[in-house]
Scaffold this motif. Structure first.
Motif, PDB file in Angstrom:
ATOM      1  N   GLN A  84      19.096  18.177  22.667  1.00 20.62           N
ATOM      2  CA  GLN A  84      19.571  18.176  24.047  1.00 20.62           C
ATOM      3  C   GLN A  84      21.090  18.285  24.109  1.00 20.62           C
ATOM      4  O   GLN A  84      21.638  19.008  24.940  1.00 20.62           O
ATOM      5  CB  GLN A  84      19.102  16.902  24.750  1.00 20.62           C
ATOM      6  N   GLN A  85      21.779  17.548  23.237  1.00 19.58           N
ATOM      7  CA  GLN A  85      23.237  17.618  23.205  1.00 19.58           C
ATOM      8  C   GLN A  85      23.709  19.013  22.843  1.00 19.58           C
ATOM      9  O   GLN A  85      24.659  19.541  23.442  1.00 19.58           O
ATOM     10  CB  GLN A  85      23.783  16.585  22.209  1.00 19.58           C
ATOM     11  N   ALA A  86      23.042  19.624  21.854  1.00 15.48           N
ATOM     12  CA  ALA A  86      23.415  20.978  21.450  1.00 15.48           C
ATOM     13  C   ALA A  86      23.175  21.967  22.590  1.00 15.48           C
ATOM     14  O   ALA A  86      23.975  22.881  22.823  1.00 15.48           O
ATOM     15  CB  ALA A  86      22.617  21.402  20.217  1.00 15.48           C
ATOM     16  N   LEU A  87      22.080  21.759  23.346  1.00 14.98           N
ATOM     17  CA  LEU A  87      21.781  22.641  24.467  1.00 14.98           C
ATOM     18  C   LEU A  87      22.815  22.473  25.576  1.00 14.98           C
ATOM     19  O   LEU A  87      23.235  23.459  26.189  1.00 14.98           O
ATOM     20  CB  LEU A  87      20.387  22.340  25.000  1.00 14.98           C
ATOM     21  N   THR A  88      23.263  21.241  25.811  1.00 15.08           N
ATOM     22  CA  THR A  88      24.284  20.989  26.832  1.00 15.08           C
ATOM     23  C   THR A  88      25.585  21.694  26.472  1.00 15.08           C
ATOM     24  O   THR A  88      26.223  22.331  27.318  1.00 15.08           O
ATOM     25  CB  THR A  88      24.535  19.480  26.984  1.00 15.08           C
ATOM     26  N   VAL A  89      25.973  21.594  25.206  1.00 15.38           N
ATOM     27  CA  VAL A  89      27.186  22.272  24.752  1.00 15.38           C
ATOM     28  C   VAL A  89      27.029  23.785  24.890  1.00 15.38           C
ATOM     29  O   VAL A  89      27.943  24.484  25.353  1.00 15.38           O
ATOM     30  CB  VAL A  89      27.500  21.893  23.288  1.00 15.38           C
ATOM     31  N   ALA A  90      25.840  24.290  24.509  1.00 21.21           N
ATOM     32  CA  ALA A  90      25.602  25.734  24.600  1.00 21.21           C
ATOM     33  C   ALA A  90      25.672  26.217  26.051  1.00 21.21           C
ATOM     34  O   ALA A  90      26.230  27.283  26.338  1.00 21.21           O
ATOM     35  CB  ALA A  90      24.238  26.075  24.001  1.00 21.21           C
ATOM     36  N   MET A  91      25.142  25.431  26.973  1.00 17.59           N
ATOM     37  CA  MET A  91      25.187  25.808  28.388  1.00 17.59           C
ATOM     38  C   MET A  91      26.617  25.850  28.908  1.00 17.59           C
ATOM     39  O   MET A  91      26.992  26.745  29.668  1.00 17.59           O
ATOM     40  CB  MET A  91      24.346  24.834  29.215  1.00 17.59           C
ATOM     41  N   GLU A  92      27.424  24.895  28.500  1.00 20.07           N
ATOM     42  CA  GLU A  92      28.825  24.888  28.918  1.00 20.07           C
ATOM     43  C   GLU A  92      29.570  26.091  28.368  1.00 20.07           C
ATOM     44  O   GLU A  92      30.381  26.710  29.053  1.00 20.07           O
ATOM     45  CB  GLU A  92      29.498  23.581  28.467  1.00 20.07           C
ATOM     46  N   GLN A  93      29.290  26.426  27.098  1.00 19.83           N
ATOM     47  CA  GLN A  93      29.942  27.603  26.501  1.00 19.83           C
ATOM     48  C   GLN A  93      29.489  28.882  27.190  1.00 19.83           C
ATOM     49  O   GLN A  93      30.301  29.796  27.414  1.00 19.83           O
ATOM     50  CB  GLN A  93      29.626  27.657  25.003  1.00 19.83           C
ATOM     51  N   LEU A  94      28.183  28.955  27.542  1.00 23.48           N
ATOM     52  CA  LEU A  94      27.696  30.120  28.270  1.00 23.48           C
ATOM     53  C   LEU A  94      28.416  30.267  29.599  1.00 23.48           C
ATOM     54  O   LEU A  94      28.861  31.359  29.980  1.00 23.48           O
ATOM     55  CB  LEU A  94      26.185  29.989  28.509  1.00 23.48           C
ATOM     56  N   ARG A  95      28.536  29.151  30.303  1.00 27.59           N
ATOM     57  CA  ARG A  95      29.137  29.177  31.635  1.00 27.59           C
ATOM     58  C   ARG A  95      30.638  29.492  31.578  1.00 27.59           C
ATOM     59  O   ARG A  95      31.144  30.284  32.378  1.00 27.59           O
ATOM     60  CB  ARG A  95      28.905  27.821  32.315  1.00 27.59           C
TER      61      ARG A  95
END
Length: 246
Positions: A84-95
């Motif tokens: 979940q933490q990795a996905l949160t970081v990935a979403m922020e980088q995507l955005r």
């Protein structure tokens, strides 16, 4: 035991099978795990290494050999949290980085700028896109041309659309083709005359997009979204001109 949650945290069928086999066995050799799981030894060894990397299996020496053991099932929660933490970081980088860079490299117009949808799901997608797009726009408004023959079908898949629009403070100017149309907060409406046989049509202008909805046979909705600042701008000019004349 259902495996849906285990799939969601990144485990596949083979990993789940081998992890469960190891739980049943306790500390065991690769050969014993392979026999218990019904998987060949080479595949079992590679899978155990993957599970060890994910933190749900460990190994220890026993004489000259290595035996594996399963971590407690609670360790799966930690795997889920890390994912979940990795996905949160990935979403922020995507955005913040990836999507802006990809948009800069995108051509001015491509087939990807035009999207087609069908059915009530397509209509709901357009309505939600209008809310999400205009809510993040400083103007917080959009324009609509809507015929009476389509209005009765429009909110069928999203009956609380107007309430959500009002709650977000999103303004709409509507040119109603034909009589009718409900009064609502943050809404202005003007009317154009039309016959009872006017074709069903709904056009929403919310730059940089224009969405168009019509009905095919048996009142089946067909949806087109054009993502083009140039087209949206031209449509907005036409709308504004007609609005001012009424």
């Amino acid at each position: 035991m259902k495996n849906d949650s285990l799939y969601q945290i990144g485990l596949d069928d083979r990993e789940i099978n081998i992890y469960k086999a190891l739980l049943r066995l306790g500390p065991a050799s690769i050969r014993d795990v392979a026999a218990e799981a019904g998987v060949n030894r080479g595949t079992t060894y590679e899978t155990l290494k993957q599970l060890a990397t994910k933190g749900v299996v460990n190994y220890l020496p026993r004489g000259k050999r290595r035996v594996f053991q399963a971590e407690e099932p609670e360790q799966l929660l930690q795997l889920a949290e890390r994912r979940q933490q990795a996905l949160t970081v990935a979403m922020e980088q995507l955005r913040a980085e990836v999507i802006p860079e990809l948009k800069q490299s995108q051509g001015q117009f491509s087939p990807g700028n035009v999207r087609f949808y069908e059915g009530d799901d397509g209509v709901e997608l357009v309505l939600r896109d209008i809310l999400d797009s205009t809510a993040s726009d400083p103007e917080r408004g959009y324009s609509v041309i809507s015929t009476k023959t389509l209005r009765e079908h429009l909110y069928r898949p999203f009956p609380n659309f107007t309430r959500q629009r009002e709650a977000r403070g999103i303004r709409v100017r509507a040119l109603a083709v034909g009589e009718g149309g409900d009064e609502a907060e943050y809404a202005e409406r003007k009317w154009l005359p039309a016959s009872q046989t006017t074709d069903a049509s709904y056009i929403a202008i919310y730059p940089p997009k224009v969405a168009m909805i019509t009905l095919a046979d048996k009142n089946y909705p067909v949806v087109v979204i054009i993502d083009s600042a140039a087209i949206a701008s031209t449509q907005q000019i036409l709308f504004n001109t007609l609005w001012d004349l009424l």
